[in-house]
Motif scaffolding. Structure first.
Motif, PDB file in Angstrom:
ATOM      1  N   VAL A 174       2.146   9.171  -6.171  1.00 19.25           N
ATOM      2  CA  VAL A 174       2.624  10.534  -5.920  1.00 19.25           C
ATOM      3  C   VAL A 174       3.777  10.865  -6.864  1.00 19.25           C
ATOM      4  CG1 VAL A 174       3.780  12.006  -4.220  1.00 19.25           C
ATOM      5  CG2 VAL A 174       1.805  10.645  -3.541  1.00 19.25           C
ATOM      6  N   ALA A 175       4.685   9.921  -7.069  1.00 18.38           N
ATOM      7  CA  ALA A 175       5.811  10.144  -7.980  1.00 18.38           C
ATOM      8  C   ALA A 175       5.312  10.365  -9.404  1.00 18.38           C
ATOM      9  CB  ALA A 175       6.777   8.967  -7.925  1.00 18.38           C
ATOM     10  N   ALA A 181       4.238  14.099 -13.879  1.00 18.13           N
ATOM     11  CA  ALA A 181       3.303  14.698 -14.837  1.00 18.13           C
ATOM     12  C   ALA A 181       3.213  16.208 -14.622  1.00 18.13           C
ATOM     13  CB  ALA A 181       1.924  14.050 -14.703  1.00 18.13           C
ATOM     14  N   GLY A 182       3.186  16.643 -13.378  1.00 19.60           N
ATOM     15  CA  GLY A 182       3.163  18.077 -13.088  1.00 19.60           C
ATOM     16  C   GLY A 182       4.416  18.782 -13.570  1.00 19.60           C
ATOM     17  N   LEU A 183       5.558  18.144 -13.387  1.00 21.64           N
ATOM     18  CA  LEU A 183       6.821  18.719 -13.841  1.00 21.64           C
ATOM     19  C   LEU A 183       6.856  18.839 -15.364  1.00 21.64           C
ATOM     20  CD1 LEU A 183       9.646  19.738 -13.130  1.00 21.64           C
ATOM     21  CD2 LEU A 183      10.435  17.376 -13.248  1.00 21.64           C
ATOM     22  N   LEU A 234       0.834  -1.200   0.000  1.00 19.20           N
ATOM     23  CA  LEU A 234       0.000   0.000   0.000  1.00 19.20           C
ATOM     24  C   LEU A 234       0.872   1.254   0.000  1.00 19.20           C
ATOM     25  CD1 LEU A 234      -2.881   1.132   0.126  1.00 19.20           C
ATOM     26  CD2 LEU A 234      -2.706   1.043   2.611  1.00 19.20           C
ATOM     27  N   GLY A 235       1.891   1.261   0.835  1.00 22.64           N
ATOM     28  CA  GLY A 235       2.801   2.406   0.878  1.00 22.64           C
ATOM     29  C   GLY A 235       3.542   2.594  -0.433  1.00 22.64           C
ATOM     30  N   LEU A 236       3.977   1.481  -1.027  1.00 20.47           N
ATOM     31  CA  LEU A 236       4.682   1.546  -2.304  1.00 20.47           C
ATOM     32  C   LEU A 236       3.770   2.059  -3.420  1.00 20.47           C
ATOM     33  CD1 LEU A 236       7.342   0.948  -3.743  1.00 20.47           C
ATOM     34  CD2 LEU A 236       6.491  -1.356  -4.180  1.00 20.47           C
TER      35      LEU A 236
END
Length: 76
Positions: free
Chosen positions: A17-18, A23-25, A9-11
């Motif tokens: 998020v990465a 995509a934002g960058l 789940l954390g991965l």
């Protein structure tokens, strides 16, 4: 919960998020490139002002001339 489930789940959250950050960058870099293009394109077109701008300036000068004549008491 099991440690493996928590780890997966954390991965997956980290991967999401990465991916969103990447995509934002890419979007930010594209926007900056667009603005650079607009600025370079505008700098290349710094010739004569458009005719409408010159007509507006002439109209403003005429209005100022009339107002100065009115202030001086001269009928036009």
């Amino acid at each position: 919960m099991e440690p493996l489930t928590i780890g997966l789940l954390g991965l997956s959250i980290f991967a999401a998020v990465a991916l969103a950050a990447w995509a934002g960058l890419k979007g930010w870099q594209g926007w900056l490139e667009l603005k650079r293009f607009e600025l370079s394109h505008d700098a290349a077109d710094k010739g004569l002002p458009p005719a409408t701008g010159r007509i507006e300036i002439a109209d403003l000068r005429e209005r100022v001339r009339k107002l100065e004549a009115i202030a001086a008491g001269i009928d036009i």
